[in-house]
Write an enzyme that holds these catalytic residues in place. Structure first.
Site, PDB file in Angstrom:
ATOM      1  N   GLU A   1       0.857  -1.135   0.044  1.00 22.32           N
ATOM      2  CA  GLU A   1       0.128  -0.208  -0.119  1.00 22.32           C
ATOM      3  C   GLU A   1       0.965   1.125  -0.004  1.00 22.32           C
ATOM      4  O   GLU A   1       1.857   1.521   0.974  1.00 22.32           O
ATOM      5  CB  GLU A   1      -0.823  -0.006   1.188  1.00 22.32           C
ATOM      6  CG  GLU A   1      -1.825   1.306   1.194  1.00 22.32           C
ATOM      7  CD  GLU A   1      -2.786   1.552   2.015  1.00 22.32           C
ATOM      8  OE1 GLU A   1      -2.732   0.801   3.246  1.00 22.32           O
ATOM      9  OE2 GLU A   1      -3.728   2.359   2.018  1.00 22.32           O
TER      10      GLU A   1
ATOM     11  N   GLU B   1       4.965   4.977   3.302  1.00 21.39           N
ATOM     12  CA  GLU B   1       4.414   6.312   3.813  1.00 21.39           C
ATOM     13  C   GLU B   1       5.788   7.189   3.971  1.00 21.39           C
ATOM     14  O   GLU B   1       6.546   6.510   4.584  1.00 21.39           O
ATOM     15  CB  GLU B   1       3.392   5.857   5.136  1.00 21.39           C
ATOM     16  CG  GLU B   1       2.849   7.039   5.655  1.00 21.39           C
ATOM     17  CD  GLU B   1       1.913   8.174   4.680  1.00 21.39           C
ATOM     18  OE1 GLU B   1       0.963   7.676   4.073  1.00 21.39           O
ATOM     19  OE2 GLU B   1       2.546   9.325   4.485  1.00 21.39           O
TER      20      GLU B   1
ATOM     21  N   ASN C   1       9.734   7.706   0.020  1.00 20.68           N
ATOM     22  CA  ASN C   1       8.983   8.170  -1.392  1.00 20.68           C
ATOM     23  C   ASN C   1       8.764   7.072  -2.017  1.00 20.68           C
ATOM     24  O   ASN C   1       9.564   6.297  -2.480  1.00 20.68           O
ATOM     25  CB  ASN C   1       9.972   9.117  -1.887  1.00 20.68           C
ATOM     26  CG  ASN C   1       9.283   9.446  -3.465  1.00 20.68           C
ATOM     27  OD1 ASN C   1       8.115   9.435  -3.472  1.00 20.68           O
ATOM     28  ND2 ASN C   1      10.308  10.032  -4.090  1.00 20.68           N
TER      29      ASN C   1
ATOM     30  N   ASP D   1      -3.170  12.154  -2.656  1.00 20.09           N
ATOM     31  CA  ASP D   1      -3.255  13.778  -2.382  1.00 20.09           C
ATOM     32  C   ASP D   1      -3.692  14.220  -3.854  1.00 20.09           C
ATOM     33  O   ASP D   1      -2.969  13.927  -4.807  1.00 20.09           O
ATOM     34  CB  ASP D   1      -2.069  14.445  -1.859  1.00 20.09           C
ATOM     35  CG  ASP D   1      -1.496  13.927  -0.533  1.00 20.09           C
ATOM     36  OD1 ASP D   1      -2.540  14.152   0.279  1.00 20.09           O
ATOM     37  OD2 ASP D   1      -0.786  13.346  -0.373  1.00 20.09           O
TER      38      ASP D   1
ATOM     39  N   LYS E   1      -4.731  22.487  -7.678  1.00 13.74           N
ATOM     40  CA  LYS E   1      -4.567  23.611  -8.749  1.00 13.74           C
ATOM     41  C   LYS E   1      -3.559  23.084  -9.729  1.00 13.74           C
ATOM     42  O   LYS E   1      -2.778  22.219  -9.803  1.00 13.74           O
ATOM     43  CB  LYS E   1      -3.740  24.381  -7.911  1.00 13.74           C
ATOM     44  CG  LYS E   1      -4.489  25.225  -6.798  1.00 13.74           C
ATOM     45  CD  LYS E   1      -3.757  25.976  -6.154  1.00 13.74           C
ATOM     46  CE  LYS E   1      -4.519  26.671  -4.999  1.00 13.74           C
ATOM     47  NZ  LYS E   1      -3.437  27.684  -4.114  1.00 13.74           N
TER      48      LYS E   1
ATOM     49  N   ASP F   1     -11.355  10.181  -4.280  1.00  7.15           N
ATOM     50  CA  ASP F   1     -12.902  10.767  -4.191  1.00  7.15           C
ATOM     51  C   ASP F   1     -12.753  12.173  -4.989  1.00  7.15           C
ATOM     52  O   ASP F   1     -13.722  13.237  -4.820  1.00  7.15           O
ATOM     53  CB  ASP F   1     -13.066  11.441  -2.664  1.00  7.15           C
ATOM     54  CG  ASP F   1     -11.901  11.925  -2.020  1.00  7.15           C
ATOM     55  OD1 ASP F   1     -10.549  11.788  -2.431  1.00  7.15           O
ATOM     56  OD2 ASP F   1     -11.825  12.912  -1.236  1.00  7.15           O
TER      57      ASP F   1
ATOM     58  N   THR G   1     -11.504   4.399   5.701  1.00 12.88           N
ATOM     59  CA  THR G   1     -10.624   5.349   6.571  1.00 12.88           C
ATOM     60  C   THR G   1     -11.335   6.472   7.009  1.00 12.88           C
ATOM     61  O   THR G   1     -12.287   6.910   6.529  1.00 12.88           O
ATOM     62  CB  THR G   1      -9.485   5.503   6.082  1.00 12.88           C
ATOM     63  OG1 THR G   1      -9.555   6.523   4.884  1.00 12.88           O
ATOM     64  CG2 THR G   1      -8.889   4.067   5.563  1.00 12.88           C
ATOM     65  N   SER G   2     -10.682   7.048   8.132  1.00 15.45           N
ATOM     66  CA  SER G   2     -11.278   8.491   8.478  1.00 15.45           C
ATOM     67  C   SER G   2     -11.265   9.519   7.282  1.00 15.45           C
ATOM     68  O   SER G   2     -12.079  10.200   6.895  1.00 15.45           O
ATOM     69  CB  SER G   2     -10.552   9.043   9.812  1.00 15.45           C
ATOM     70  OG  SER G   2      -9.138   8.845   9.530  1.00 15.45           O
ATOM     71  N   PHE G   3     -10.110   9.121   6.437  1.00 19.74           N
ATOM     72  CA  PHE G   3     -10.204  10.161   5.208  1.00 19.74           C
ATOM     73  C   PHE G   3     -11.146   9.937   4.485  1.00 19.74           C
ATOM     74  O   PHE G   3     -11.830  10.801   3.741  1.00 19.74           O
ATOM     75  CB  PHE G   3      -8.687   9.815   4.511  1.00 19.74           C
ATOM     76  CG  PHE G   3      -8.211  10.872   3.593  1.00 19.74           C
ATOM     77  CD1 PHE G   3      -7.696  11.874   4.015  1.00 19.74           C
ATOM     78  CD2 PHE G   3      -8.676  10.490   2.437  1.00 19.74           C
ATOM     79  CE1 PHE G   3      -7.500  12.741   2.985  1.00 19.74           C
ATOM     80  CE2 PHE G   3      -8.381  11.603   1.446  1.00 19.74           C
ATOM     81  CZ  PHE G   3      -7.604  12.422   1.778  1.00 19.74           C
TER      82      PHE G   3
HETATM   83  C1  LIG Z   1      -4.823  11.789   1.332  1.00 19.56           C
HETATM   84  S1  LIG Z   1      -3.854  10.729   2.382  1.00 19.56           S
HETATM   85  C2  LIG Z   1      -4.759   9.051   2.238  1.00 19.56           C
HETATM   86  C3  LIG Z   1      -4.193   8.256   3.259  1.00 19.56           C
HETATM   87  C4  LIG Z   1      -4.758   6.905   3.221  1.00 19.56           C
HETATM   88  N1  LIG Z   1      -4.567   6.154   1.896  1.00 19.56           N
HETATM   89  C5  LIG Z   1      -6.436   6.782   3.696  1.00 19.56           C
HETATM   90  O1  LIG Z   1      -7.042   6.374   2.542  1.00 19.56           O
HETATM   91  O2  LIG Z   1      -6.824   7.190   4.676  1.00 19.56           O
HETATM   92  C6  LIG Z   1      -2.436  10.427   1.221  1.00 19.56           C
HETATM   93  C7  LIG Z   1      -1.021   9.814   1.909  1.00 19.56           C
HETATM   94  O3  LIG Z   1      -0.269   9.700   0.964  1.00 19.56           O
HETATM   95  C8  LIG Z   1       1.023  10.074   1.479  1.00 19.56           C
HETATM   96  N2  LIG Z   1       2.136  10.285   0.451  1.00 19.56           N
HETATM   97  C9  LIG Z   1       2.000  11.177  -0.456  1.00 19.56           C
HETATM   98  N3  LIG Z   1       2.868  10.935  -1.696  1.00 19.56           N
HETATM   99  C10 LIG Z   1       3.712   9.787  -1.203  1.00 19.56           C
HETATM  100  C11 LIG Z   1       4.947   9.418  -1.620  1.00 19.56           C
HETATM  101  N4  LIG Z   1       5.369   9.754  -2.756  1.00 19.56           N
HETATM  102  N5  LIG Z   1       5.227   8.077  -0.901  1.00 19.56           N
HETATM  103  C12 LIG Z   1       4.677   7.852   0.125  1.00 19.56           C
HETATM  104  N6  LIG Z   1       3.579   7.996   0.508  1.00 19.56           N
HETATM  105  C13 LIG Z   1       3.022   9.232   0.246  1.00 19.56           C
HETATM  106  C14 LIG Z   1       0.792  11.191   2.314  1.00 19.56           C
HETATM  107  O4  LIG Z   1       1.567  11.257   3.314  1.00 19.56           O
HETATM  108  C15 LIG Z   1      -0.413  10.822   2.889  1.00 19.56           C
HETATM  109  O5  LIG Z   1      -0.224  10.117   4.299  1.00 19.56           O
END
Ligand SMILES: C[S@@+](CC[C@H](N)C(=O)[O-])C[C@H]1O[C@@H](n2cnc3c(N)ncnc32)[C@H](O)[C@@H]1O
Length: 250
Positions: free
Chosen positions: A81, A106, A133, A156, A160, A192, A229-231
């Site tokens: 994941e 993450e 990353n 994310d 923009k 979403d 998830t809470s998200f």
């Molecule tokens: C909007 S959150 C969604 C989290 C989770 N998947 C959920 O549904 O609750 C996006 C997550 O991706 C992580 N993230 C963004 N770019 C990433 C990358 N290049 N490598 C690892 N994690 C990343 C961010 O830190 C963040 O925790």
């Protein structure tokens, strides 16, 4: 501040500024609450993988290749994941499928600490976490064709137009996913944001290494292996529609 921003000379703890490509995340406060801090300090490599670093704190030495079987002490189908956030989905999935191994990738320290807490509460033996990353993990850390399922849930959106270059799911990222997924492996995505779903479909469906699982366009019913998830709950509360996509690696 964007991780790739060229600026004044970096502090010794801020090597991230040496990155030359935009990344899909921002540097955020890494502050842990006391419970998270205790879980982080006590982990001692049980869940958090220790890997050699490269140009940034969240960068893995490109020469380092994960020995997957040694990491889990067995050979089992591997689910990865990307962007596991607080770990709700990956911990629930790992608990529900002890016959599979799970890797959560993450960058966000509090999210990882919360995931360690959740995993330890359930005493999971089939989950590991990598603070890195994801693009680099897929490019060099994971062996080719080593992954059975790849999950990208609610990346994310970078709304923009001038930030779209920061989105995770790009043609280059599709190539990295193709590299790590085993033939017949599945790539699941969820978002979403309708415009990001369109981008995901456009870039994955343009790559003939992937075929839609269910229909011509990759859209599938909600993946029931993904707990809310809470998200995701916030997206529902805001009235946004969730799009689930699934593709098979040819
Ligand atoms: C909007 S959150 C969604 C989290 C989770 N998947 C959920 O549904 O609750 C996006 C997550 O991706 C992580 N993230 C963004 N770019 C990433 C990358 N290049 N490598 C690892 N994690 C990343 C961010 O830190 C963040 O925790």
């Amino acid at each position: 501040m964007p991780e790739h921003a060229p600026a004044t000379p970096p502090r010794p703890d801020d090597l991230s500024r040496f990155r030359t490509q935009p990344v899909s995340f921002m540097r955020r406060s890494g502050r842990l609450n006391p419970r998270q801090q205790r879980a982080w300090d006590a982990d001692d490599g049980r869940y958090l993988l220790e890997v050699p670093r490269h140009i940034a704190r969240t960068s893995v030495d490109p020469a380092h290749v994960l020995d997957v079987a040694a990491t889990y002490g067995r050979s089992a189908p591997l689910v990865v994941e990307i962007g596991s956030g607080q770990g709700e989905a990956v911990v629930a999935a790992a608990a529900a499928a002890p016959e599979r191994d799970f890797l959560a990738v993450e960058v966000y320290t509090p999210g990882l600490a919360q995931t360690v807490l959740r995993a330890a509460q359930r005493d999971l033996g089939n989950l590991r976490l990598l603070q890195a990353n994801a693009a680099e993990v897929l490019a060099t850390t994971l062996p080719p064709a080593s992954v059975d399922e790849l999950w990208v849930f609610f990346p994310d959106p970078w709304h923009k137009a001038r930030h779209h270059k920061r989105r995770l799911v790009t043609p280059e990222f599709v190539g990295l996913a193709a590299r790590v997924l085993a033939p017949g492996g599945t790539w699941r995505l969820a978002t979403d944001w309708a415009h990001y779903a369109d981008q995901m479909r456009a870039v994955v469906e343009a790559d003939d290494r992937f075929a839609p699982v269910a229909r011509d366009d990759g859209v599938v019913a909600r993946f029931d292996g993904r707990v809310r998830t809470s998200f995701e709950n916030k997206a529902h509360d805001a009235g946004r529609t969730i799009t689930d996509l699934a593709y098979r690696r040819r």
